[in-house]
Write a protein that holds these residues in place. Sequence first.
Motif, mmCIF file in Angstrom:
data_model
loop_
_atom_site.group_PDB
_atom_site.id
_atom_site.type_symbol
_atom_site.label_atom_id
_atom_site.label_comp_id
_atom_site.label_asym_id
_atom_site.label_seq_id
_atom_site.Cartn_x
_atom_site.Cartn_y
_atom_site.Cartn_z
ATOM 1 N N TRP A 226 0.946 -1.297 -0.020
ATOM 2 C CA TRP A 226 0.027 -0.054 0.125
ATOM 3 C C TRP A 226 0.834 1.255 0.055
ATOM 4 O O TRP A 226 1.872 1.384 0.789
ATOM 5 C CB TRP A 226 -0.936 -0.018 1.296
ATOM 6 C CG TRP A 226 -1.836 1.206 1.364
ATOM 7 C CD1 TRP A 226 -1.752 2.092 2.283
ATOM 8 C CD2 TRP A 226 -2.704 1.701 0.529
ATOM 9 N NE1 TRP A 226 -2.762 3.090 2.227
ATOM 10 C CE2 TRP A 226 -3.456 2.856 1.248
ATOM 11 C CE3 TRP A 226 -3.567 1.167 -0.506
ATOM 12 C CZ2 TRP A 226 -4.394 3.482 0.489
ATOM 13 C CZ3 TRP A 226 -4.725 1.414 -1.238
ATOM 14 C CH2 TRP A 226 -5.011 2.854 -0.462
ATOM 15 N N VAL A 227 0.711 2.029 -0.947
ATOM 16 C CA VAL A 227 1.408 3.387 -1.041
ATOM 17 C C VAL A 227 0.624 4.593 -0.964
ATOM 18 O O VAL A 227 -0.346 4.772 -1.646
ATOM 19 C CB VAL A 227 2.146 3.260 -2.559
ATOM 20 C CG1 VAL A 227 2.655 4.856 -3.039
ATOM 21 C CG2 VAL A 227 3.180 2.228 -2.455
ATOM 22 N N THR A 228 1.159 5.459 -0.063
ATOM 23 C CA THR A 228 0.578 6.862 0.295
ATOM 24 C C THR A 228 1.456 7.857 -0.199
ATOM 25 O O THR A 228 2.580 7.723 -0.804
ATOM 26 C CB THR A 228 0.026 6.861 1.749
ATOM 27 O OG1 THR A 228 1.095 6.794 2.604
ATOM 28 C CG2 THR A 228 -0.971 5.978 2.087
ATOM 29 N N LYS A 229 0.974 9.279 -0.052
ATOM 30 C CA LYS A 229 1.742 10.170 -0.162
ATOM 31 C C LYS A 229 3.126 10.279 0.065
ATOM 32 O O LYS A 229 4.296 10.771 -0.637
ATOM 33 C CB LYS A 229 1.144 11.504 0.257
ATOM 34 C CG LYS A 229 1.890 12.863 -0.117
ATOM 35 C CD LYS A 229 1.084 13.910 0.526
ATOM 36 C CE LYS A 229 -0.294 14.226 -0.086
ATOM 37 N NZ LYS A 229 -0.865 15.372 0.290
ATOM 38 N N GLU A 230 3.453 9.680 1.265
ATOM 39 C CA GLU A 230 4.756 9.497 2.076
ATOM 40 C C GLU A 230 5.531 8.529 1.551
ATOM 41 O O GLU A 230 7.014 8.478 1.463
ATOM 42 C CB GLU A 230 4.669 9.237 3.629
ATOM 43 C CG GLU A 230 3.742 10.308 4.293
ATOM 44 C CD GLU A 230 2.369 10.634 4.200
ATOM 45 O OE1 GLU A 230 1.963 11.467 4.277
ATOM 46 O OE2 GLU A 230 1.823 9.658 3.608
#
Length: 374
Positions: A338-342
């Motif tokens: 899972w990839v987010t902005k950070e």
Amino acid sequence: MNTHKIGRFFAVAAVATLSTASLVACGGGSDEGDGGSGGSGGTDVGVILPDATTSPRWESQDRPNLEKAFKDADLKATIQNAQGNTAKFGQLCDSMINEGVKVIIITNLDSESGTACLKKAADAGVTSIDYDRLTLNGGASYYVSFDNVKVGELMGAGLDECITAAGKSGGNIVYVNGAATDNNAALFKSGYEKALKPKIDDGTYKLVGDQSGEWDATKAGQVFDQMYTSNGGKIDGVISANDTMAGGIIARLKANKVQGKIPVTGQDASVEGLQNILQGFQCGTVYKNTALEAKAAADLAIALISGDKDAASALATGSVKDTEAGKDVPSVLAEPVWVTKESVGTVIKDGQADSAEVCAGAIADLCTENGVPQ
């Protein structure tokens, strides 16, 4: 579904001892011609990708990753794209079998046309690998993909985190699913249903829409618009099964001037998806490092071409149930993330996205703010 760590993909040293004397290194082919580089040994591996529209990953990630994996393995390969056309898919399959490929790797458009190809391959004595999508009742010898139930679980858990981060304790959510013809879409959905079921059951969330977006941005936008209107705009979170559909949904959110206010998931870590995440329009995406998937497919192909059944079996670290055939298919399954902005930078550091594309124009400042390599 039984999965193990991706690190075991490459544990079989015997595979690496395959003689390269009769194999010619190659690059991938164009959509119209043989991607092989010539030579008297013939083509070792034929690959059929599904299209160039449902997700940019097939051409931007899978093709170059497969080309590199086959070249590194000294395999001569032809990589073709069916461009979403089942008739072309069948023609490519026939051509590869007639050409004498030793292994055929397919990502089906649907199980019917995929099965027709795999049956022809079996009749011709060609070993087959389902790549990314399992062909139901197709009879492929092996399956290389990601843990697709886990992909869905990451979307569901990710949406829950995003809604909480937005300061909400619950609310109305909707599902915009992938195409019904794609077995992966069903696996993804089973994953996010599993992840969100406890909070739907206890009333934290209310599922107020559940439709297919057919892996199409326009269709997904239309489906979301219907849900948004029928619920009077009261939607607090959206499961979008991939980044392409998320783009269509975000376009409708912009039209309603609520972009960034309603969390939206995605999958594939596409350039558009990563840019939407950096801009706050999409809360996250499921990243699947297709270099791992391509390497696993190439390693399997080497073992199969060399006749080393023990090595091929050792590479298959799990199995996936073909629900129509009632059989377990030996499988190599990678772990999604899972990839987010950070964590957008992870995708670029892995070489699965080009920072020049992701960080173009006004996005450059956002990349700097979030530590994305440029």
